[in-house]
Each structure stands twice: as C-alpha cells, then as structure tokens.
Design an enzyme around this catalytic site. Structure first.
Site, PDB file in Angstrom:
ATOM      1  N   CYS A 113       0.814  -1.221   0.000  1.00  0.00           N
ATOM      2  CA  CYS A 113       0.000   0.000   0.000  1.00  0.00           C
ATOM      3  C   CYS A 113       0.845   1.268   0.000  1.00  0.00           C
ATOM      4  O   CYS A 113       0.320   2.363  -0.174  1.00  0.00           O
ATOM      5  CB  CYS A 113      -0.943  -0.004   1.198  1.00  0.00           C
ATOM      6  N   HIS A 248      -3.278   6.876   2.959  1.00  0.00           N
ATOM      7  CA  HIS A 248      -3.727   5.581   2.448  1.00  0.00           C
ATOM      8  C   HIS A 248      -5.071   5.236   3.088  1.00  0.00           C
ATOM      9  O   HIS A 248      -5.265   5.405   4.290  1.00  0.00           O
ATOM     10  CB  HIS A 248      -2.674   4.514   2.773  1.00  0.00           C
ATOM     11  N   ASN A 278     -10.341  -0.596   0.712  1.00  0.00           N
ATOM     12  CA  ASN A 278      -8.889  -0.430   0.610  1.00  0.00           C
ATOM     13  C   ASN A 278      -8.439  -0.921  -0.770  1.00  0.00           C
ATOM     14  O   ASN A 278      -8.501  -2.113  -1.054  1.00  0.00           O
ATOM     15  CB  ASN A 278      -8.223  -1.243   1.733  1.00  0.00           C
TER      16      ASN A 278
HETATM   17  N1  COA Z   1     -17.844  -9.397  10.745  1.00  0.00           N
HETATM   18  C1  COA Z   1     -18.203  -9.680  12.006  1.00  0.00           C
HETATM   19  N2  COA Z   1     -17.317 -10.040  12.965  1.00  0.00           N
HETATM   20  C2  COA Z   1     -16.034 -10.059  12.615  1.00  0.00           C
HETATM   21  C3  COA Z   1     -15.587  -9.758  11.312  1.00  0.00           C
HETATM   22  C4  COA Z   1     -16.562  -9.426  10.361  1.00  0.00           C
HETATM   23  N3  COA Z   1     -16.239  -9.121   9.089  1.00  0.00           N
HETATM   24  N4  COA Z   1     -14.227  -9.874  11.269  1.00  0.00           N
HETATM   25  C5  COA Z   1     -13.838 -10.224  12.499  1.00  0.00           C
HETATM   26  N5  COA Z   1     -14.917 -10.355  13.313  1.00  0.00           N
HETATM   27  C6  COA Z   1     -14.965 -10.710  14.723  1.00  0.00           C
HETATM   28  C7  COA Z   1     -13.751 -11.515  15.160  1.00  0.00           C
HETATM   29  O1  COA Z   1     -13.951 -12.895  14.896  1.00  0.00           O
HETATM   30  C8  COA Z   1     -13.728 -11.222  16.645  1.00  0.00           C
HETATM   31  O2  COA Z   1     -14.681 -12.026  17.275  1.00  0.00           O
HETATM   32  P1  COA Z   1     -14.413 -12.594  18.754  1.00  0.00           P
HETATM   33  O3  COA Z   1     -14.280 -11.385  19.641  1.00  0.00           O
HETATM   34  O4  COA Z   1     -15.628 -13.408  19.010  1.00  0.00           O
HETATM   35  O5  COA Z   1     -13.140 -13.379  18.656  1.00  0.00           O
HETATM   36  C9  COA Z   1     -14.218  -9.773  16.732  1.00  0.00           C
HETATM   37  O6  COA Z   1     -14.913  -9.519  15.496  1.00  0.00           O
HETATM   38  C10 COA Z   1     -13.126  -8.767  16.924  1.00  0.00           C
HETATM   39  O7  COA Z   1     -12.084  -9.052  15.993  1.00  0.00           O
HETATM   40  P2  COA Z   1     -10.872  -8.075  15.773  1.00  0.00           P
HETATM   41  O8  COA Z   1      -9.993  -8.608  14.694  1.00  0.00           O
HETATM   42  O9  COA Z   1     -10.236  -7.783  17.127  1.00  0.00           O
HETATM   43  O10 COA Z   1     -11.671  -6.779  15.284  1.00  0.00           O
HETATM   44  P3  COA Z   1     -11.172  -5.320  15.082  1.00  0.00           P
HETATM   45  O11 COA Z   1     -11.986  -4.387  15.855  1.00  0.00           O
HETATM   46  O12 COA Z   1      -9.670  -5.215  15.213  1.00  0.00           O
HETATM   47  O13 COA Z   1     -11.540  -5.075  13.544  1.00  0.00           O
HETATM   48  C11 COA Z   1     -10.410  -5.024  11.435  1.00  0.00           C
HETATM   49  C12 COA Z   1     -10.994  -5.899  12.547  1.00  0.00           C
HETATM   50  C13 COA Z   1      -9.805  -5.933  10.401  1.00  0.00           C
HETATM   51  C14 COA Z   1     -11.550  -4.217  10.842  1.00  0.00           C
HETATM   52  C15 COA Z   1      -9.348  -4.079  12.050  1.00  0.00           C
HETATM   53  O14 COA Z   1      -8.454  -4.819  12.860  1.00  0.00           O
HETATM   54  C16 COA Z   1      -8.547  -3.363  11.021  1.00  0.00           C
HETATM   55  O15 COA Z   1      -9.084  -2.616  10.209  1.00  0.00           O
HETATM   56  N6  COA Z   1      -7.224  -3.539  11.014  1.00  0.00           N
HETATM   57  C17 COA Z   1      -6.356  -2.873  10.080  1.00  0.00           C
HETATM   58  C18 COA Z   1      -6.513  -3.499   8.738  1.00  0.00           C
HETATM   59  C19 COA Z   1      -5.736  -2.774   7.689  1.00  0.00           C
HETATM   60  O16 COA Z   1      -5.699  -1.586   7.709  1.00  0.00           O
HETATM   61  N7  COA Z   1      -5.147  -3.522   6.791  1.00  0.00           N
HETATM   62  C20 COA Z   1      -4.448  -3.003   5.671  1.00  0.00           C
HETATM   63  C21 COA Z   1      -3.271  -2.211   6.079  1.00  0.00           C
HETATM   64  S1  COA Z   1      -2.569  -1.501   4.660  1.00  0.00           S
END
Ligand code: COA
Length: 323
Positions: A113, A248, A278
C-alpha cells in the site's frame, strides 16, 4: 543543474460493478453495521471478468494524461505500483506504456500500500537529475481475485481500482517535493499475500491475504502520525501549511485517530474509503483524483501523501499541484 517536479494531472478508474456490505453478508457471517462501524466501508468496486490490473491502469493513465493536457508520447517514464500484477512478466507498466504510446523506461514497483508514494519518490529523483521530463505513475490493484471470500476478517476490506498522476518537470521555481521512505521487515508476518514462492504453513487458511488486524491497525495509526510529522518537521511546516492530506485508505478509524492526533481539519483530509474500501497502491491517487475532479485542488496547493502497509513499509511525499 537540478530540476523540480510538480503534479500536472491526476486520473482514476473504478470498475462499474459495486459490491455492498449487505452482499458480502449473504456469503459470510458479517453485517453492514459491523463493517461500517469498524472500517468506514460501505461498498467496494469489483472488476469484471475481462478486466485486469493492467486494463484498470490504462484507463486511469488515459484520464491522468487528459487531466495534464499532454499525450502519451510525451511520457518518458512509466511506473505501475501494484501487488496484484497480471503477470510476473511482462510488467503491467510495459503494457500501459504501449497502450498510451509512452517512451523511456517502464517497470512495476511492489511496496504494497506504500507503492504509489515509493514510485512518486523515485520519479521525482529522476526528474531532479534531468533524465526524465514527464513521468506517469499509476497505482492499480485487483484484490477481488486474490482474496479468500470465505475469510470475513479480510474479504470485507479490499476493493479493485486504479489511480494515476503525471509528475512533470516544473517550468517555474518553487518548493521542492519532500519524501521519506521506510520499511521494517520484522513486521512482515503481520500482513502477507502468498504467491507460491514459499511453502504455505500447513495450518494456514486458504486464500491470498492474511492479516493480524489489530496489530496492523495500531501500526497504521502510529505510522500515519509519525510520517506526517517527519515530513512537516523536515520542511519546517505545520499542518496549516498543507492544503490536502491524502492518507492511504485502509480504515476510516485509522485515518480519524491519526488526523485527530495531528490536529488536521477534517475538510482537508481526503477520504473515499466508504465507496471503494482499501484499494492498496491505488488508494492515494484514486482519492486525489476525485478531489481534482471536484475542482478543489488548485495550482500551488500543497498535497501531502502518506502510504503504509505490508512489508512493513511506509512513505510520505509532499508535492505541489501545478506550480
Ligand atoms: N464481521 C463480524 N465479525 C467479525 C468480522 C466481520 N467481518 N471480522 C472479524 N470479526 C470478529 C472476530 O472474529 C472477533 O470475534 P471474537 O471477539 O468473538 O473473537 C471480533 O470480530 C473482533 O475481531 P478483531 O480482529 O479484534 O476486530 P477489530 O476491531 O480489530 O476489527 C479489522 C478488525 C480488520 C476491521 C481491524 O483490525 C482493522 O481494520 N485492522 C487494520 C486493517 C488494515 O488496515 N489492513 C491493511 C493495512 S494496509
């Protein structure tokens, strides 16, 4: 003799097909409310079967050339930043070069990215030394074909699209662009896309993109703040001196947390993640092109681009629009 570069034009292309969060929720256990609250994403664009990373790049390149009012024959460097090229070779950039009738070198650049800002930095240095006059820099991605559509933690995040700029030798004196690039390979395992070069771990879920979401999130907020502050410090500027911050587009919560900490006014921070998700290396030029299209970017405006992502990599670039 040293030359100066400036942004002369900007263009974009997004596939026509739009996939909503509700549509994803039909296939995996998620909801529009969960996705929007955690990421700011409502929709993403998905390439048609006949479209490729290169075809998206060509459309964005043509749009950027029209915006710059120059023709392809005046381009003497073409770089496509992408993690999802059509082929190992030929490079997408070579195919774009042929399609628009450009000359000089053409190659792809992979820095996830951050790739688009890395490519800008490289083109700027070639313009500075006088070996390039007009560079065509494109970010183009087709994630929909590499995602595991059963993995709700990654498939909700990404989309397809392309954005492009023409970076040219400036005719007038003015501020030099400023870049900072960085990487930290020790964070490589946080965000990976397997392509067959190493054996897959036996316990891996199938599919292209694997991510430690929470750690990547923390990295995103920290690095967006750090890179912005470093570029401003290096130039002796403050946030008020920047007309447009183009971060980004990874997650709206990353953008909001970082820009609040930096003290940027919301109206000067570009965000279109709600519409596109993204789009990796394409996200910065895609957001900039929409702002240009609305007529909001004016000659002399300072544009600060900040990319970050897998590698880990990060890059900041402060440029001017048509000076
Ligand atoms: N829908 C519903 N629940 C979901 C889910 C979805 N699409 N994806 C994950 N979950 C659940 C998980 O299983 C977890 O459940 P649990 O508590 O029962 O184990 C819960 O939601 C929390 O998961 P977590 O990964 O801690 O969520 P989060 O608040 O961190 O959000 C992202 C997840 C991916 C949205 C977030 O971490 C994020 O955006 N990270 C950065 C990603 C990024 O920028 N990537 C590219 C970089 S260039």
């Amino acid at each position: 003799m040293s030359y100066r570069s400036t942004l002369l034009g900007c263009g974009k292309y997004a596939p026509k097909r739009v996939m909503t969060n509700d549509e994803i929720a039909l296939a995996v256990d998620t909801s529009d409310e969960w996705i929007f609250t955690r990421t700011g994403i409502r929709r993403r664009h998905i390439a048609a079967p006949e479209e490729t990373t290169t075809s998206l790049a060509i459309e964005a390149a043509r749009d950027a050339l029209a915006s710059a009012s120059i023709n392809g024959g005046e381009i003497d460097l073409t770089i496509v930043a992408t993690s999802t090229p059509d082929y190992g070779f030929p490079a997408s950039a070579c195919l774009v070069q042929d399609a628009v009738g450009a000359h000089g070198g053409a190659f792809d650049l992979e820095a996830a990215c951050s790739g688009f800002v890395y490519a800008l930095a490289l083109a700027d240095s070639m313009i500075r030394i006088g070996s390039v006059r007009n560079a065509l820099i494109i970010g183009s991605e087709l994630y929909s074909r590499v995602l595991n559509w059963q993995d709700r933690s990654t498939c909700i995040l990404f989309g397809d699209g392309a954005g492009a700029v023409v970076l040219s030798r400036a005719a007038q004196p003015g501020p030099l662009p400023r870049f900072t690039l960085g990487s930290d390979g020790s964070g490589g395992p946080l965000l990976t896309m397997y392509n067959g070069g190493v054996p897959e771990p036996s316990n891996a879920t199938p599919g292209g993109v694997r991510m430690n979401g929470p750690e990547t999130f923390k990295f995103g907020v920290r690095i967006l703040v750090d890179v912005t502050e470093q570029v401003l410090r290096d130039e002796g500027l403050s946030t008020c001196d920047v007309d447009w911050l183009v971060p980004h587009q990874a997650n709206q919560r990353i953008i909001t947390a970082a820009t609040k900490r930096l003290g940027f006014a919301d109206e000067r921070v570009l965000s279109n993640i709600e519409e596109y998700g993204n789009t990796s290396a394409a996200s910065i030029p895609l957001a900039l092109a929409e702002c240009v299209e609305r007529g909001e970017v004016l000659p002399g405006h300072r544009v600060l681009t900040v990319g970050f992502g897998a590698g880990l990599t990060w890059a900041g670039g402060l440029l001017t629009w048509r000076t």
